[in-house]
Enzyme design. Sequence first.
Site, PDB file in Angstrom:
ATOM      1  N   ALA A 109       0.626  -1.536   0.141  1.00 29.81           N
ATOM      2  CA  ALA A 109       0.015   0.051   0.247  1.00 29.81           C
ATOM      3  C   ALA A 109       0.462   1.374   0.005  1.00 29.81           C
ATOM      4  O   ALA A 109       1.636   1.473  -0.004  1.00 29.81           O
ATOM      5  CB  ALA A 109      -0.619   0.118   1.098  1.00 29.81           C
ATOM      6  N   ASN A 110       0.566   2.183  -0.509  1.00 26.90           N
ATOM      7  CA  ASN A 110       1.107   3.529   0.233  1.00 26.90           C
ATOM      8  C   ASN A 110       0.104   4.729   1.052  1.00 26.90           C
ATOM      9  O   ASN A 110      -0.540   3.998   1.140  1.00 26.90           O
ATOM     10  CB  ASN A 110       1.195   4.780  -0.923  1.00 26.90           C
ATOM     11  CG  ASN A 110      -0.025   4.551  -1.903  1.00 26.90           C
ATOM     12  OD1 ASN A 110      -0.885   5.302  -1.115  1.00 26.90           O
ATOM     13  ND2 ASN A 110      -0.720   4.167  -2.938  1.00 26.90           N
TER      14      ASN A 110
END
Length: 387
Positions: free
Chosen positions: A198-199
């Site tokens: 993810a980020n």
Amino acid sequence: MRILLIVSGSVAAFKALVFVRAARAAGREVRAILTAGGARFVTREALAAITGQPVHEDLWAAEESIGHIRLARWPDQVVVAPASANMLARMAHGLTTDLASTVLLATRAPVLVAPAMNPAMWEHPATQANAALLRARGVVFAGPVSGAMAEPESGPGRFIEPADLLAAISGPKPLAGRHALVTSGPTHEPIDPVRYIANRSSGKQGHAIAAALAALGARVTLVSGPVHQPDPVGVTVTRVETARDMLAACEAALPADILVAAAAVADWRSAAEAGQKMKKEPGAGAPILTMALNPDILATLSRHAIRPRLVVGFAAETEHVVEHATAKRLRKGCDWIVANDVSGDVMGGAENTVHLVTATGVEDWPRLPKEEVARRLAARIAEEFSA
Ligand code: C5P
């Protein structure tokens, strides 16, 4: 626009909080007056927290601070929501028995009321006569609508939906009849059933853009990755996890007039998602993750057979922000790029410094709250559609 909200006594008063949230997301400033009846249903603390302003309740306390006349002069729009039968009666007859009714008599701002009461009370000739008097004096009614009531009963008297209330007061609707598609948030790319890549995107900017476009009258579809933002009021939200799902949801939402691709889409995913949780075997080393390229949603939709008329991409850069954004505009095939410098605390933060890169040049905007960036971008988009 400055809205003075008067909350009077009705079980629907909690919906006034939803309205305040939507109004503020659309860039409105809201102050609230809470009547004694209203205070039986929502607390001063809740209203203060959600308006971000002290709440006015008492006529004489108001005299010590800003005074009822200054309060009456402050707004561009007065909204009585919910308006009880008693409130309508006092307004109709100019009775000044508390701060709310005194301010209503003293204001020259336009007044909109959103009644909420039992159907028998709404249909009573006394209430209907009061409503007719108020309408004749220019007071605008938003609702009531028919539907289920708090009591097991239904009929006219139900509080209008908060999104429709906002639509009823907010000024011009230059994007009415337009469909805007907005992407927001990160994507999650699974490695196995419990792990993902993810980020740090929070979805704040994309969600604010969806709300700002809706406030200008657009029909908005928001395709969002996993975020903790509340759904913007009046917007259709499709939740997705991966980049591939996001692309499919966007294509399913076409045709659209406007695309704003604000999502921080993962560039890569794990090439082979494991069907079972990957095990740490004693003695075995760390696994090697092979990555595959994700589809580029912005580039795909920019070259789509039914391409939106205006396509706006985002560029999150940590250096050479404008140069990279200018190149990206051409590479992606979009019309505008909103370039932001994410070297600081932008991702997940409340403010943003952006540059708008178009075919004709670069506009440098000052550091602004993300809601204000959204409002300005929506206004620029509306300009484009009115030209
Ligand atoms: O290529 P880059 O990720 O820097 O481009 C950013 C812009 O492209 C953003 O508008 C983002 O929403 C969009 N994008 C996309 N699909 C991807 C990667 C980025 O739509 N796979």
